[in-house]
Design an enzyme around this catalytic site. Structure first.
Site, PDB file in Angstrom:
ATOM      1  N   SER A 112      -9.697   2.373   2.714  1.00 12.48           N
ATOM      2  CA  SER A 112      -8.789   3.072   1.825  1.00 12.48           C
ATOM      3  C   SER A 112      -7.882   2.149   1.013  1.00 12.48           C
ATOM      4  O   SER A 112      -7.386   2.536  -0.036  1.00 12.48           O
ATOM      5  CB  SER A 112      -7.905   4.022   2.637  1.00 12.48           C
ATOM      6  OG  SER A 112      -7.090   3.294   3.543  1.00 12.48           O
ATOM      7  N   SER A 135      -9.885   0.075   6.920  1.00 13.20           N
ATOM      8  CA  SER A 135      -9.263   0.159   5.599  1.00 13.20           C
ATOM      9  C   SER A 135      -8.585  -1.111   5.112  1.00 13.20           C
ATOM     10  O   SER A 135      -8.182  -1.195   3.951  1.00 13.20           O
ATOM     11  CB  SER A 135      -8.245   1.304   5.565  1.00 13.20           C
ATOM     12  OG  SER A 135      -8.930   2.530   5.576  1.00 13.20           O
ATOM     13  N   LYS A 194       0.847  -1.199   0.000  1.00 10.57           N
ATOM     14  CA  LYS A 194       0.000   0.000   0.000  1.00 10.57           C
ATOM     15  C   LYS A 194       0.879   1.244   0.000  1.00 10.57           C
ATOM     16  O   LYS A 194       1.881   1.305   0.724  1.00 10.57           O
ATOM     17  CB  LYS A 194      -0.908  -0.025   1.241  1.00 10.57           C
ATOM     18  CG  LYS A 194      -1.999   1.061   1.249  1.00 10.57           C
ATOM     19  CD  LYS A 194      -2.894   0.923   2.473  1.00 10.57           C
ATOM     20  CE  LYS A 194      -3.990   1.974   2.514  1.00 10.57           C
ATOM     21  NZ  LYS A 194      -4.815   1.869   3.744  1.00 10.57           N
TER      22      LYS A 194
END
Ligand SMILES: [Zn+2]
Lengths: 499, 99, 498
Positions: C152, C176, C77
């Site tokens: 997210s 997330s 990420k």
């Protein structure tokens, strides 16, 4: 037009508040492992943490906590059982994260005091300055302003930032308001900062060099009419970088406030900057709107809860208090009050003590440091501690004099040579050829020469007029270039002339 | 609950150092109203007898020894800087003095 | 090969059936063919990944001891800093920044020989539940490209579902990791707060953020969990205790005698019918596997969302202050003698997206003098109440469960203009972050009405992460028996066609 200090104190009572920032002398920074060497090349002591890079996290330096607790204990504070770091949020280019990790409502130490003594018209008088809090925080980076007036922030075209200083541990020591000093407010302020400096130095937690910024004072001053209850509006003067400036800044602000108040004008609560050259303060940028620091507990750090064992261990390591030490040394060395005050004023206590510890007689050690050495330091405009002469050198010189290997006059030359960088005393004596002439045959030769040159004077001495011998001794000393022991010359001369 | 005027939002934007257009200020003050009304629910149960929690873990006294560790090289430190000069970060003129 | 689990890939590497270089290349090829549609990656580090793969192959050839996942590729990420590799956290303000250091998680991945393929898309600074808030355009859900992949960490979950990577790293502040896992039919774990170092994780909300493993199977997640977890002296909130034995728990998958508490408040109204039915079926399977299902009540959970939307914005308003155009990132408006202050203002205006600004303003307000007690202070008290609810619930149950999200993946654009509706996505995941405990989402089937994946959430007390893996593995095994094949085998084919 402008008021005299006497006018001010005849009408107003000053109320002081002092905030002192101390840079701790830890090896590494407050929240990262970067070194803290003063004067290093720009940005060589920085890392993701102290540059505020995305993702970086702080971890507290244990030594910084211990130093803060030591400071609190030395200032008679209580160490709080639960203390926390908070974020103080405001934007400034030299502050990498745009918040400062500080302590807000949960500082590490609270409620202490420092007693200071100053000379008043009625003799020495003690004032107690109460401490509100001692808390930890981090320093900012340094800006270099380029273009416009050199070095000034105003009118600069741009700035260059060095973050070596960013994240160096700071301890802020905040006093409660100090009322009741009357006309002595400037002296009390100065004495407080001096006392604090001595305490911090004795603790060994900071270099306490005001000129290098490792001890910085903000002086808050307000005035109220004598007898009034409510406090006046205060100004906060920053950038006060010497003990003398502390006194000047407080005095200057008192006069400035009084002039405003007398005109019926308002004192603005603001930050002002002390200017060393004029001794006046100037206003910082007045803020259109109030700052709101939005303090909240620093989520990246956990609370500090010093247990009794930790605190007691630190308490046991506290050194002798400077005031007690001064009393003790004064007694041990049998120094009269006035001379003691002179020694403290000259900041010579440490160095004299070091010299005495190396075997020198206290009176002689004091005599050298406060006499000849201080005179030479004044000429060079530096502190005695910064001269190229050490306590060991002085101790050696004292010893040589007492052994008769140097006269006082020769010793002065040795001191001067050592300070000029000619080396240790032995080297100076060697290279300058400074040595007491103890060879009696050469002394006798010089005495014969003197008598031959001044037969009438010699005659007077022979006839019992002893004071006349001075001229002959002088001549001998001159011939031996001062390297003879005058007392021995006198003995030999008088014997030779049948006296 | 309290409503935020456009001027309030402008003041918050100033504190947060974000330039905002009139339209943004307008939109935000409307949105803030809705959001604030929703989040103000916390006050229903946040009574004085409840202690606040700032950290989810009960950790205490986490410290590091006072030991120097290697820093970045100045080149690495400055590598992301929009501008640099004389091994320093070059930034536009700073107007105000530090608070 | 790319459809295998990470564990199976590792076995193939160990057996010499393939090399890390080949395996990495296959994934890079897959990314080339499908990522134009999915947009899971913001940056593909082709050269770096292949070099790393060759390094692992060489080490293995030399007989050096390598970790259990050595040579297996992973998607990172973009909120994790990786030295020398563009890192943006999905924000324009960090465009072009190449960090001079590695996050602790990245260092651990590299040390374990895990090959980092590149950086995955995300909502800007991890603020969002759909990845629509990325400054670089949304990620598409491989199950239906018109839908969101969650957020997210939508890039990480989509990369798994699209077989672009068998493993991914996510971060979870309010859900997330878990919500993207739920809506893409993958596994996502938010470890106990402090279980995985946050050093090098670009902070959104420091007291809530936690990095964790994302994978296609529970065992893969556990293997990755053990690689990245553990005490870190660079993170003062890191727990100095042994890592829970999650791999063992995932291998055993034993729930016999375990008490599983269904949280009454995280079900019912507002939850999609298909989500509820899949959840109920999963409970039955767990009961069959030997668990005891009980009901627990956590009355203060209804305030969690409100408290979260005060705490997270407050902390983010401070955390994001450092993006000021002075030391890194973009700089806007530095001309005609502009002041530093105006450059900061303009850069932050241009560099931050709408949602980020919204939260910064909200947080600035919640912390401001006069409002602190009413907002931030009250939210912290709610946090205490939620923790108390958990403590009480864990007195009667070993783990707690709920649907991970109230609904399956919604359409891109559907909620973009309604922040409150968007925030409701996190209603079931937020309490875990508030209490700092562990949470996991495991796929539990497709909702009959839309054919989209549903997630089953498991919550365990702090540092009892292994319990989630026991339950997750048991459920996964039961479902596999029912279905005959993994859920992801039913995903529509991707690639080529636009
Ligand atoms: Zn540093």
């Amino acid at each position: 037009m402008s008021l005299t200090y006497e006018d001010v104190i005849a009408k107003y009572e000053p109320v002081l508040g002092l905030e002192v920032h101390v840079e701790l002398n830890t090896h590494s920074k407050m929240f990262c492992g970067c070194a803290t060497v003063f004067g290093a090349e720009p940005n060589t002591q920085t890392c993701p943490v102290c540059l505020g890079m995305p993702g970086a996290l702080p971890v507290v330096n244990e030594k910084a906590i211990e130093s803060s607790i030591l400071i609190g204990l030395a200032l008679h504070c209580s160490v709080t059982p639960f203390s926390r770091f908070s974020r103080k949020n405001y934007f400034y280019p030299d502050m990498p994260k745009n918040f400062q990790i500080s302590q807000y409502d949960e500082p590490i130490c609270v409620n202490g005091y420092v007693d200071v003594e100053i000379e008043t018209d009625e003799g020495p008088k003690q004032f107690r300055v109460e401490i509100e809090r001692v808390h930890m925080e981090e320093d900012t980076g340094k800006s270099l302003h380029v273009g416009g007036a050199t070095g000034r922030i105003h009118g600069a075209d741009y700035s260059l930032l060095d973050f070596n200083r960013a994240g160096i541990p700071l301890v802020e020591i905040v006093t409660k308001i100090v009322p009741g000093t009357g006309k002595y407010a400037p002296e009390v302020a100065k004495a407080y900062v001096a006392e604090l400096r001595d305490i911090l130095r004795s603790l060994g937690v900071s270099d306490v060099r005001m000129e290098q910024g490792s001890l910085r004072c903000d002086a808050n001053v307000s005035l109220r009419l004598i007898g009034a209850e409510t406090l006046g509006t205060r100004s906060e003067t920053k950038n006060v970088n010497s003990l003398r400036s502390v006194e000047r800044a407080v005095r200057g602000e008192m006069i400035r406030h009084a002039e405003l108040l007398n005109k019926g004008a308002r004192v603005v609560q603001e930050t002002r900057h002390f200017q060393e050259d004029t001794g006046l303060t100037r206003s910082g940028r007045s803020k259109e709107q109030a700052e709101d620091y939005r303090y909240f507990p620093e989520p990246d750090l956990v609370p500090v809860e010093p247990d009794a064992e930790w605190i007691e261990k630190l308490r046991a390591s506290l050194p002798e208090q400077p005031t007690l030490r001064r009393k003790r040394l004064q007694e041990e060395w049998s120094v009269p009050d006035k001379e003691m005050a002179a020694m403290i004023n000259a900041d010579a206590l440490d160095i004299v003590e070091a010299t005495v510890k190396l075997g020198a007689d206290p009176t002689r050690a004091r005599g050298w440091w406060l006499g000849e050495i201080s005179r030479l330091a004044n000429e060079k405009d530096v502190a005695i501690a910064d001269l190229a002469i050490s306590p060991a050198d002085v101790a050696e010189i004292v010893s040589l004099v007492s052994k008769g290997e140097l006269t006082d006059q020769l010793a002065r030359q040795v001191v001067e040579g050592a300070i000029s960088g000619e080396g240790k005393p032995a080297q100076v004596m060697e290279s300058r050829g400074l040595k007491v002439v103890s060879d009696e045959s050469s002394l006798m030769a010089a005495i014969e020469n003197a008598i031959a040159a001044q037969p009438e004077t010699a005659e007077k001495v022979r006839n019992g007029h002893i004071p006349a011998a001075g001229a002959l001794i002088g001549a001998v000393m001159k011939e031996t270039k001062g390297q003879a022991d005058a007392a021995r010359v006198r003995e030999l001369l008088l014997a030779h002339l049948g006296q | 609950m309290s409503t935020l005027s456009r001027a309030d939002v402008a003041n918050l934007a100033r504190l947060a150092r974000i330039e905002m257009t009139d339209q943004e200020l307008e939109d935000l003050s409307t949105e803030m109203d809705v959001i604030l009304t929703a989040v103000a629910r916390v006050q229903e149960v946040a009574t004085s007898d409840v202690k606040p929690t700032s950290h989810p873990l009960p950790l205490r006294n986490v410290v590091r020894a006072d030991v120097v560790t290697p820093s970045l090289t100045p080149e690495a430190a400055l590598s992301g800087a929009p501008a640099n000069e004389e091994q320093r970060f070059r930034v536009p003129q700073i107007l105000g003095e530090e608070a | 090969m790319i459809r295998l689990s990470a564990h199976e890939m590792a076995s193939a590497l160990e057996a010499g059936e393939t090399t890390s270089e080949k395996l990495t290349q296959e994934h890079l090829d897959r990314i080339s063919s499908v990522d134009a549609d999915v947009h899971a990656f913001l940056y593909v580090d082709t050269e770096g990944a292949l070099a790393q793969a060759r390094g692992v192959d060489a080490a293995r050839k030399n007989g050096e001891k390598v970790g259990p996942l050595a040579g297996v590729p992973l998607a990172l990420k973009d909120v994790m800093v990786q030295k020398g590799v563009p890192t943006t956290a999905g924000s324009k303000i960090l465009e072009g920044w190449r960090p001079p250091y590695d996050a602790t998680v990245v260092k651990k991945l590299k040390d374990a020989g895990i090959v980092i393929l590149g950086k995955t898309n995300m909502d800007e600074f991890a603020m969002g539940s759909s990845t629509e808030n990325s400054a670089y355009g949304p990620t598409h859900n491989p199950w239906d490209l018109s839908r969101i992949p969650g957020g997210s960490g939508g890039g990480s979950s989509a990369s798994l579902a699209a077989f672009e990577a068998p493993l991914a790293i996510g971060t979870d502040t309010g859900g997330s990791i878990r919500q993207p896992a739920a809506v893409t039919g993958t596994v996502g774990v938010k470890p106990t707060y402090g279980g995985v170092s946050r050093y090098g994780l670009i902070a959104f909300s420091s007291s809530l953020d936690q990095a964790g493993p994302c994978a296609r199977t529970v065992l893969d997640a556990a293997l990755l969990h053990e690689v990245i977890a553990g005490h870190d002296t660079h993170d003062a909130t890191s727990i100095d205790a042994p890592v829970p034995q999650v791999v063992k728990a995932a291998r055993d998958g034993n729930v016999k005698g375990m008490k599983i508490g269904v949280v009454k408040e995280l079900n019912g109204d507002g939850y999609q019918a298909g989500v509820r039915s899949r959840f109920e079926e999963s409970l039955e399977l767990l009961a069959k596997a030997g668990a005891e299902i009980v009901e627990v009540s956590c009355p203060n959970f209804e305030y969690a969302l409100a408290a979260y939307y005060l705490i997270a914005p407050s902390e983010c308003s401070s955390n994001l202050a450092r993006f000021d155009a002075m030391r890194y990132g973009i700089r806007v408006g530095d001309e005609n003698g502009a002041s530093a202050e105006s450059v900061m203002n303009l850069t932050r205006e241009v560099g931050f997206g709408r949602e980020v600004k919204r939260r910064i303003i909200l947080g600035t307000y919640a912390l401001s003098s006069g409002y602190y007690d009413a907002y931030y202070g009250s939210a912290q008290k709610v946090r205490t109440l939620i923790m108390n609810d958990f403590t009480k619930a864990f007195e009667t149950a070993d783990v707690l469960v709920s649907p991970t999200c109230p609904t399956t993946a919604f359409k891109i654009g559907e909620k973009a203009n309604d922040p409150l509706a968007m925030y409701l996505n996190d209603i079931a995941t937020i309490p875990v972050n508030m209490a700092g405990i562990g949470g996991m989402s495991v796929p539990c089937g497709l909702a009959p009405e839309d054919g989209l994946p549903v997630g089953f959430q498991i919550m365990a007390p702090a540092m009892q992460d292994q319990r989630m893996y026991s339950v997750g593995a048991a459920l996964e095994a039961s479902l596999l028996t029912e279905w005959g094949a993994p859920l992801l085998s039913r995903i529509p084919a991707l690639g080529g066609a636009k």
